[in-house]
Write a protein that holds these residues in place. Structure first.
Motif, mmCIF file in Angstrom:
data_model
loop_
_atom_site.group_PDB
_atom_site.id
_atom_site.type_symbol
_atom_site.label_atom_id
_atom_site.label_comp_id
_atom_site.label_asym_id
_atom_site.label_seq_id
_atom_site.Cartn_x
_atom_site.Cartn_y
_atom_site.Cartn_z
ATOM 1 N N ALA A 1 54.583 4.500 132.173
ATOM 2 C CA ALA A 1 54.709 3.127 131.668
ATOM 3 C C ALA A 1 54.738 2.086 132.784
ATOM 4 C CB ALA A 1 55.935 3.005 130.774
ATOM 5 N N PRO A 2 55.517 2.277 133.860
ATOM 6 C CA PRO A 2 55.508 1.262 134.922
ATOM 7 C C PRO A 2 54.134 1.097 135.572
ATOM 8 C CG PRO A 2 57.448 2.672 135.112
ATOM 9 C CD PRO A 2 56.552 3.312 134.112
ATOM 10 N N ILE A 3 53.378 2.174 135.704
ATOM 11 C CA ILE A 3 52.046 2.084 136.304
ATOM 12 C C ILE A 3 51.112 1.331 135.369
ATOM 13 C CG2 ILE A 3 50.071 3.392 137.185
ATOM 14 C CD1 ILE A 3 52.676 3.559 138.852
ATOM 15 N N LEU A 4 51.158 1.645 134.087
ATOM 16 C CA LEU A 4 50.315 0.940 133.116
ATOM 17 C C LEU A 4 50.630 -0.555 133.113
ATOM 18 C CD1 LEU A 4 49.257 2.073 129.627
ATOM 19 C CD2 LEU A 4 50.324 -0.153 129.856
ATOM 20 N N VAL A 5 51.913 -0.898 133.120
ATOM 21 C CA VAL A 5 52.299 -2.308 133.122
ATOM 22 C C VAL A 5 51.830 -2.996 134.397
ATOM 23 C CG1 VAL A 5 54.248 -3.912 133.160
ATOM 24 C CG2 VAL A 5 54.282 -1.951 131.612
ATOM 25 N N ASP A 6 52.008 -2.317 135.527
ATOM 26 C CA ASP A 6 51.638 -2.904 136.813
ATOM 27 C C ASP A 6 50.142 -3.220 136.863
ATOM 28 O OD1 ASP A 6 52.453 -3.807 139.355
ATOM 29 O OD2 ASP A 6 51.721 -1.978 140.289
ATOM 30 N N THR A 7 49.321 -2.291 136.393
ATOM 31 C CA THR A 7 47.872 -2.538 136.397
ATOM 32 C C THR A 7 47.500 -3.623 135.401
ATOM 33 O OG1 THR A 7 47.440 -0.794 134.751
ATOM 34 C CG2 THR A 7 47.403 -0.154 137.063
ATOM 35 N N LEU A 8 48.198 -3.682 134.293
ATOM 36 C CA LEU A 8 47.914 -4.688 133.275
ATOM 37 C C LEU A 8 48.269 -6.088 133.774
ATOM 38 C CD1 LEU A 8 46.983 -5.066 130.315
ATOM 39 C CD2 LEU A 8 49.382 -4.791 129.637
ATOM 40 N N ARG A 9 49.385 -6.208 134.490
ATOM 41 C CA ARG A 9 49.842 -7.511 134.958
ATOM 42 C C ARG A 9 48.861 -8.139 135.935
ATOM 43 N NH1 ARG A 9 55.448 -8.825 133.620
ATOM 44 N NH2 ARG A 9 54.543 -10.830 134.025
ATOM 45 N N GLU A 10 48.048 -7.301 136.568
ATOM 46 C CA GLU A 10 47.056 -7.831 137.505
ATOM 47 C C GLU A 10 45.960 -8.613 136.787
ATOM 48 O OE1 GLU A 10 45.511 -4.513 139.592
ATOM 49 O OE2 GLU A 10 47.383 -4.005 140.621
ATOM 50 N N ALA A 11 45.823 -8.391 135.472
ATOM 51 C CA ALA A 11 44.676 -8.952 134.762
ATOM 52 C C ALA A 11 45.029 -9.921 133.633
ATOM 53 C CB ALA A 11 43.832 -7.804 134.191
ATOM 54 N N ILE A 12 46.305 -10.020 133.232
ATOM 55 C CA ILE A 12 46.677 -10.924 132.144
ATOM 56 C C ILE A 12 47.831 -11.816 132.573
ATOM 57 C CG2 ILE A 12 45.955 -9.230 130.401
ATOM 58 C CD1 ILE A 12 48.952 -8.837 129.771
ATOM 59 N N ASP A 13 47.941 -12.961 131.895
ATOM 60 C CA ASP A 13 49.024 -13.899 132.174
ATOM 61 C C ASP A 13 50.131 -13.846 131.125
ATOM 62 O OD1 ASP A 13 47.763 -14.921 134.472
ATOM 63 O OD2 ASP A 13 46.538 -16.275 133.252
ATOM 64 N N SER A 14 49.892 -13.157 130.026
ATOM 65 C CA SER A 14 50.878 -13.101 128.942
ATOM 66 C C SER A 14 52.115 -12.322 129.380
ATOM 67 C CB SER A 14 50.267 -12.416 127.709
ATOM 68 O OG SER A 14 49.095 -13.072 127.301
ATOM 69 N N PRO A 15 53.274 -12.642 128.818
ATOM 70 C CA PRO A 15 54.474 -11.869 129.151
ATOM 71 C C PRO A 15 54.360 -10.428 128.665
ATOM 72 C CG PRO A 15 54.902 -13.361 127.319
ATOM 73 C CD PRO A 15 53.556 -13.727 127.849
ATOM 74 N N VAL A 16 54.960 -9.531 129.427
ATOM 75 C CA VAL A 16 54.973 -8.115 129.061
ATOM 76 C C VAL A 16 56.425 -7.659 128.964
ATOM 77 C CG1 VAL A 16 54.261 -5.778 129.691
ATOM 78 C CG2 VAL A 16 52.795 -7.723 130.275
ATOM 79 N N TYR A 17 56.789 -7.151 127.800
ATOM 80 C CA TYR A 17 58.148 -6.669 127.564
ATOM 81 C C TYR A 17 58.123 -5.161 127.337
ATOM 82 C CZ TYR A 17 58.478 -11.636 126.446
ATOM 83 O OH TYR A 17 58.384 -13.008 126.494
#
Length: 352
Positions: free
Chosen positions: A110-126
């Motif tokens: 989960a932390p890896i998926l979130v980290d890669t996702l945050r590189e490409a979107i501006d929306s908040p991730v919870y």
């Protein structure tokens, strides 16, 4: 609030599945749902659309170790990123990653998926983070990796503690434990759906005095820290048929009855029905949402309930809103307390 839900690991995927099944018909909030797991057989048992189930890495060699799964996720980071991006449509105001940190796959990937996702979107991730039951053994390393990894990547973690839910209170045979965890997931899905579907009601439901939209939820969660959710729902009238509505002579509640019902529901949400036990004064932002038939939404009671939340959270900033449901049968109170430092339960898991 329109959400893209990404389930990671066995527990996280089953919870994402349950959120889909429990989505309110009159207040849809799921923009998309996807599942990520190393276990192909577990993915096949889900009701989530086949195209949105993603297998990565391998269960072989992981031995239930979050660090081994993390390495597999890192090796598949680009693939995970693309699959996650495909699962976040433009209408989603935020992303909710569901994960059980007792398991290796959720905690490691989960932390890896979130980290890669945050590189490409501006929306908040919870993260909707489910803590293991206290009797579970051999999960400390996974829980620590998952909690610390999510702390470093998500905007906030909404915690659900299996010790506070309908999960088994002691180790049971597998078939009985599965039923217990299914009950816990049903509780989590009901509470989570009630929170994030706020503001998604149709105009036929009634006009809110104070609307809670996506911006209010985002502002309450804020950036960093942990959150806990209190929930209480009381039936206040019977469901009626079409002809029953035409012939109904059901009287509306008086101000004393509606005030008392909201007061009681608020106190139960604060003290008895919480996703995580702990000191509420650690919270720096709170949100109170009252949902139900319009006649039961006593404005004075709602205002006083906000005062109660502010007092119990040590003077935190309390947002508030109401959701009138014209044909509703229950009055529901939600109390979201966010911006908390590590609660005692989390401290115990990360310092093992």
């Amino acid at each position: 609030m329109q959400l893209a839900v990404l389930g990671v690991g066995g527990a996280g995927c089953r919870l994402a599945d349950r959120l889909t099944a429990a989505e309110p018909d009159d207040r849809p909030y799921l923009a998309s749902v996807a599942a990520f797991d190393t276990d192909v057989e577990s993915l096949e048992r889900l009701d989530i659309d086949q195209a949105n189930r993603h297998a990565f890495g391998s269960t072989a060699g992981s031995s239930g170790d979050a660090l081994a799964v993390r390495e597999a996720a890192e090796a598949n980071a680009l693939e995970l990123q693309q699959a996650a991006l495909d699962a976040v449509p433009s209408e989603a105001a935020g992303v909710l990653v569901t994960v059980g940190v007792g398991g290796a796959t959720g905690s490691g990937a989960a932390p890896i998926l979130v980290d890669t996702l945050r590189e490409a979107i501006d929306s908040p991730v919870y993260a909707l983070t489910v803590l293991p039951a206290s009797y579970e053994e051999g999960i400390e390393r996974n829980a620590r990796a998952g909690l610390l990894g999510l702390e470093a990547t998500v905007d906030s973690q909404l915690l659900f503690d299996n010790d506070e839910l309908n999960a088994p209170t002691e180790r049971l045979p597998d078939e009985d434990a599965e039923k217990g965890y299914a009950d816990a997931n049903e509780t989590i899905a009901e509470w989570t759906g009630a929170l994030f579907s706020t503001g998604e009601a149709s105009v036929e439901g009634g006009v809110s005095e104070q609307v809670v939209d996506a911006s209010e939820l985002i502002a309450t969660f804020g950036e960093g820290g942990y959150a806990t959710l209190g929930y209480n729902s009381q039936q206040v009238r019977q469901k009626q048929s079409f002809f029953g509505k035409l012939l109904s002579s059901e009287s509306e509640p008086d101000s004393i009855e509606s005030y008392s019902t909201i007061e009681t529901a608020t106190r139960r949400a604060l003290y008895r029905h919480r996703s995580l036990a702990g000191d509420l004064t650690e919270s720096v932002r709170s949100l109170l949402v009252t949902t139900g038939p319009p006649a039961w939404l006593n404005r004075e009671a709602i205002a006083d309930a906000r005062g109660t939340v502010a007092e119990e959270t040590g003077g935190s900033a309390v947002r508030g809103g109401d959701v009138p449901i014209e044909d509703g049968t229950h009055l529901t109170v939600l109390v979201l307390c966010a911006g908390m430092n590590r609660p005692e339960r989390v401290i115990a898991l990360v310092t093992e």
